[in-house]
Design an enzyme around this catalytic site. Structure first.
Site, PDB file in Angstrom:
ATOM      1  N   GLU A  24       0.823  -1.333   0.181  1.00 26.18           N
ATOM      2  CA  GLU A  24       0.024  -0.014   0.091  1.00 26.18           C
ATOM      3  C   GLU A  24       0.729   1.266  -0.059  1.00 26.18           C
ATOM      4  O   GLU A  24       2.008   1.278   0.326  1.00 26.18           O
ATOM      5  CB  GLU A  24      -0.868  -0.161   1.252  1.00 26.18           C
ATOM      6  CG  GLU A  24      -0.167  -0.131   2.537  1.00 26.18           C
ATOM      7  CD  GLU A  24      -1.034   0.707   3.564  1.00 26.18           C
ATOM      8  OE1 GLU A  24      -1.499   1.873   3.425  1.00 26.18           O
ATOM      9  OE2 GLU A  24      -0.903   0.125   4.844  1.00 26.18           O
ATOM     10  N   LYS A  85      -5.678  10.571   0.630  1.00 29.11           N
ATOM     11  CA  LYS A  85      -5.600   9.201   1.270  1.00 29.11           C
ATOM     12  C   LYS A  85      -7.067   8.567   0.440  1.00 29.11           C
ATOM     13  O   LYS A  85      -8.061   8.765   1.035  1.00 29.11           O
ATOM     14  CB  LYS A  85      -5.821   9.005   2.768  1.00 29.11           C
ATOM     15  CG  LYS A  85      -6.103   8.025   3.527  1.00 29.11           C
ATOM     16  CD  LYS A  85      -6.066   8.270   5.099  1.00 29.11           C
ATOM     17  CE  LYS A  85      -6.809   7.045   5.791  1.00 29.11           C
ATOM     18  NZ  LYS A  85      -7.045   7.277   7.294  1.00 29.11           N
ATOM     19  N   VAL A 105      -5.365   0.174   2.892  1.00 29.02           N
ATOM     20  CA  VAL A 105      -5.572  -1.325   2.858  1.00 29.02           C
ATOM     21  C   VAL A 105      -6.762  -1.584   1.908  1.00 29.02           C
ATOM     22  O   VAL A 105      -6.675  -2.583   1.099  1.00 29.02           O
ATOM     23  CB  VAL A 105      -5.662  -1.828   4.128  1.00 29.02           C
ATOM     24  CG1 VAL A 105      -5.989  -3.203   4.181  1.00 29.02           C
ATOM     25  CG2 VAL A 105      -4.505  -1.748   4.924  1.00 29.02           C
ATOM     26  N   ASP A 137     -16.917   5.255  13.853  1.00 28.89           N
ATOM     27  CA  ASP A 137     -15.694   5.251  13.147  1.00 28.89           C
ATOM     28  C   ASP A 137     -15.079   3.734  12.956  1.00 28.89           C
ATOM     29  O   ASP A 137     -14.382   3.273  14.070  1.00 28.89           O
ATOM     30  CB  ASP A 137     -14.650   6.011  13.564  1.00 28.89           C
ATOM     31  CG  ASP A 137     -13.539   6.353  13.014  1.00 28.89           C
ATOM     32  OD1 ASP A 137     -13.282   5.757  11.689  1.00 28.89           O
ATOM     33  OD2 ASP A 137     -12.429   7.143  12.920  1.00 28.89           O
ATOM     34  N   SER A 139     -13.332   1.372   9.988  1.00 28.40           N
ATOM     35  CA  SER A 139     -12.349   1.603   8.994  1.00 28.40           C
ATOM     36  C   SER A 139     -12.999   0.630   7.583  1.00 28.40           C
ATOM     37  O   SER A 139     -13.547  -0.724   8.092  1.00 28.40           O
ATOM     38  CB  SER A 139     -11.052   0.804   9.117  1.00 28.40           C
ATOM     39  OG  SER A 139     -10.131   1.069   7.734  1.00 28.40           O
ATOM     40  N   ALA A 140     -13.227   0.992   6.561  1.00 27.20           N
ATOM     41  CA  ALA A 140     -13.701   0.178   5.324  1.00 27.20           C
ATOM     42  C   ALA A 140     -12.734  -0.833   5.142  1.00 27.20           C
ATOM     43  O   ALA A 140     -12.897  -1.758   4.388  1.00 27.20           O
ATOM     44  CB  ALA A 140     -13.608   1.238   4.078  1.00 27.20           C
ATOM     45  N   ASP A 141     -11.676  -0.832   5.896  1.00 23.22           N
ATOM     46  CA  ASP A 141     -10.696  -2.121   5.572  1.00 23.22           C
ATOM     47  C   ASP A 141     -11.291  -3.294   5.977  1.00 23.22           C
ATOM     48  O   ASP A 141     -11.046  -4.424   5.504  1.00 23.22           O
ATOM     49  CB  ASP A 141      -9.184  -1.874   6.448  1.00 23.22           C
ATOM     50  CG  ASP A 141      -8.414  -0.664   5.950  1.00 23.22           C
ATOM     51  OD1 ASP A 141      -8.591  -0.382   4.888  1.00 23.22           O
ATOM     52  OD2 ASP A 141      -7.525  -0.631   6.858  1.00 23.22           O
ATOM     53  N   LYS A 158      -3.584  -1.816  14.884  1.00 17.85           N
ATOM     54  CA  LYS A 158      -2.739  -0.919  15.969  1.00 17.85           C
ATOM     55  C   LYS A 158      -3.386  -0.876  17.249  1.00 17.85           C
ATOM     56  O   LYS A 158      -4.643  -0.579  17.223  1.00 17.85           O
ATOM     57  CB  LYS A 158      -2.718   0.266  15.228  1.00 17.85           C
ATOM     58  CG  LYS A 158      -1.192   0.588  14.915  1.00 17.85           C
ATOM     59  CD  LYS A 158      -1.070   2.033  14.436  1.00 17.85           C
ATOM     60  CE  LYS A 158      -1.262   1.910  12.978  1.00 17.85           C
ATOM     61  NZ  LYS A 158      -2.453   1.927  12.281  1.00 17.85           N
TER      62      LYS A 158
HETATM   63  N1  PSU Z   1      -1.597   1.544  10.005  1.00 22.07           N
HETATM   64  C1  PSU Z   1      -0.511   1.970   9.923  1.00 22.07           C
HETATM   65  N2  PSU Z   1      -0.070   3.029   9.138  1.00 22.07           N
HETATM   66  C2  PSU Z   1      -0.878   3.447   8.441  1.00 22.07           C
HETATM   67  C3  PSU Z   1      -2.213   2.896   8.258  1.00 22.07           C
HETATM   68  C4  PSU Z   1      -2.503   1.948   9.153  1.00 22.07           C
HETATM   69  O1  PSU Z   1       0.580   1.669  10.655  1.00 22.07           O
HETATM   70  O2  PSU Z   1      -0.491   4.180   7.570  1.00 22.07           O
HETATM   71  C5  PSU Z   1      -3.257   3.353   7.352  1.00 22.07           C
HETATM   72  C6  PSU Z   1      -3.572   2.210   6.017  1.00 22.07           C
HETATM   73  O3  PSU Z   1      -3.496   2.656   4.851  1.00 22.07           O
HETATM   74  C7  PSU Z   1      -4.895   1.708   6.654  1.00 22.07           C
HETATM   75  C8  PSU Z   1      -5.496   3.175   7.094  1.00 22.07           C
HETATM   76  O4  PSU Z   1      -5.474   1.253   5.485  1.00 22.07           O
HETATM   77  O5  PSU Z   1      -4.408   3.708   7.737  1.00 22.07           O
HETATM   78  C9  PSU Z   1      -6.730   3.047   7.695  1.00 22.07           C
HETATM   79  O6  PSU Z   1      -7.487   4.320   7.828  1.00 22.07           O
HETATM   80  P1  PSU Z   1      -8.996   4.428   8.253  1.00 22.07           P
HETATM   81  O7  PSU Z   1      -8.899   4.082   9.718  1.00 22.07           O
HETATM   82  O8  PSU Z   1      -9.159   5.869   8.222  1.00 22.07           O
HETATM   83  O9  PSU Z   1      -9.694   3.727   7.406  1.00 22.07           O
HETATM   84 MN    MN Z   2     -12.324   5.916   9.884  1.00 19.66          MN
END
Ligand code: PSU
Ligand code: MN
Length: 308
Positions: A24, A85, A105, A137, A139-141, A158
């Site tokens: 990514e 992003k 991701v 909140d 994540s879409a992941d 994390k």
């Molecule tokens: N974890 C990390 N570094 C990052 C991310 C996650 O250690 O940069 C990024 C990844 O690209 C992950 C995104 O898909 O953050 C998730 O963001 P969000 O919670 O807004 O979906």
């Molecule tokens: Mn989010």
């Protein structure tokens, strides 16, 4: 209409049917400061080469979807100010408007699948944020893992997230969460979150087989391989927990896409860079395992035998 540009080495690997590992780019633009981000990105690509596979860093540059970045483009991306992003919701708009952005991701999984790449290595996935019962909140992941057939190697999620809720959502979505080589679910900077992982596998070839079995069963979605950070590189739970609590406090009021990058940047400051050193070590470790899985997939391309 959709312009996908392959780097020369990815094009060659596709032609030869040799193993490819997707990477990514949000981790480069939003996850780490320059120049450590560039060094990390180059190092991880080298690790994948050394492990016998081809790296494919994925990003959108001026509305073109790149599957694998030539060295000059990687350098450019690492220094761009204001790269977007891009998650699942953003990808098509970025391509339609000629934008430049890095893939999360979720978005990386979509592009990898589209390019026929089955394995993707990163640091940590997004998940359910603490306080999600109020902020919603999530994540879409997590949803992507449920619908796009890519095996994602990460060091767990994390510890800035709500890990029990993240595991619950993954279970609800039917995503296999497989700890590699241990029974506990890893917590990114630390090897153990204190939570058991739902599944465990100790062998890259078996992980590859499980990936194929999902396809044979007609199941959509991928697998999350939770690979613990190497012992020598981990930050003890008690230490990282203190920094996380402080960062969450300092970032109160930050919302949406900003949450993850801001928390990471604050923990980097609080830890005097130690969080970044660990982050780089775990991404490299995931890249090596990703390469092993990709190799196993290629050497066992026959469809899984279904007896009955
Ligand atoms: N974890 C990390 N570094 C990052 C991310 C996650 O250690 O940069 C990024 C990844 O690209 C992950 C995104 O898909 O953050 C998730 O963001 P969000 O919670 O807004 O979906
Ligand atoms: Mn989010």
């Amino acid at each position: 209409m959709l312009e996908m540009r392959y780097s020369s080495e990815v094009a060659a690997a596709r032609g030869a049917g040799s193993p490819i590992v997707a990477l990514e780019s949000t981790i480069i633009t939003h996850g780490m400061p320059y120049p450590q981000n560039l060094n990390m990105a180059r190092q991880v690509e080298e690790d994948i080469h050394a492990a016998g596979a081809t790296p494919a860093t994925i990003a959108v540059l001026d509305g073109v979807l790149h599957i694998g970045l030539e060295p000059a483009r990687l350098e450019q991306l690492a220094q761009i100010d204001g790269a977007l992003k891009l998650s699942r919701a953003d990808l098509a708009v970025a391509l339609a408007t000629g934008a430049t952005g890095a893939t999360t991701v979720a978005a990386t999984m979509i592009c990898a699948a589209r390019a026929g790449i089955a394995v993707f290595a990163t640091g940590g996935i997004g998940g359910v944020h603490r306080g999600a019962e109020d902020s919603f909140d999530i994540s879409a992941d997590l949803h992507e893992l449920a619908q796009t057939p890519v095996t994602v190697v990460a060091a767990g999620a994390k510890a800035i997230l709500d890990l029990p809720k993240t595991l619950e959502v993954l279970e609800t979505l039917g995503v296999p969460v497989i700890a590699y080589g241990q029974s506990g679910f890893p917590a990114f900077w630390s090897r153990d979150s204190g939570l058991p992982a739902p599944l465990r596998m100790d062998d890259a070839a078996q992980i590859a087989r499980a990936h194929q079995m999902r396809a044979a069963l007609g199941l959509p979605g991928g697998q999350l391989i939770a690979n613990p950070i190497p012992q020598a590189d981990e930050i003890p739970r008690a230490v990282i927990d203190g920094w996380i609590a402080q960062a969450l406090d300092d970032c109160a009021g930050v919302a949406a896409k900003e949450v993850t990058p801001r928390l990471l940047a604050r923990i980097f400051e609080l830890s005097d860079g130690a969080s970044l050193t660990a982050n780089i070590a775990l991404v490299r470790n995931n890249a090596r395992l990703g390469a092993q899985i990709a190799r196993a997939l290629v050497s066992d391309t026959a469809a899984p035998h279904i007896s009955g």
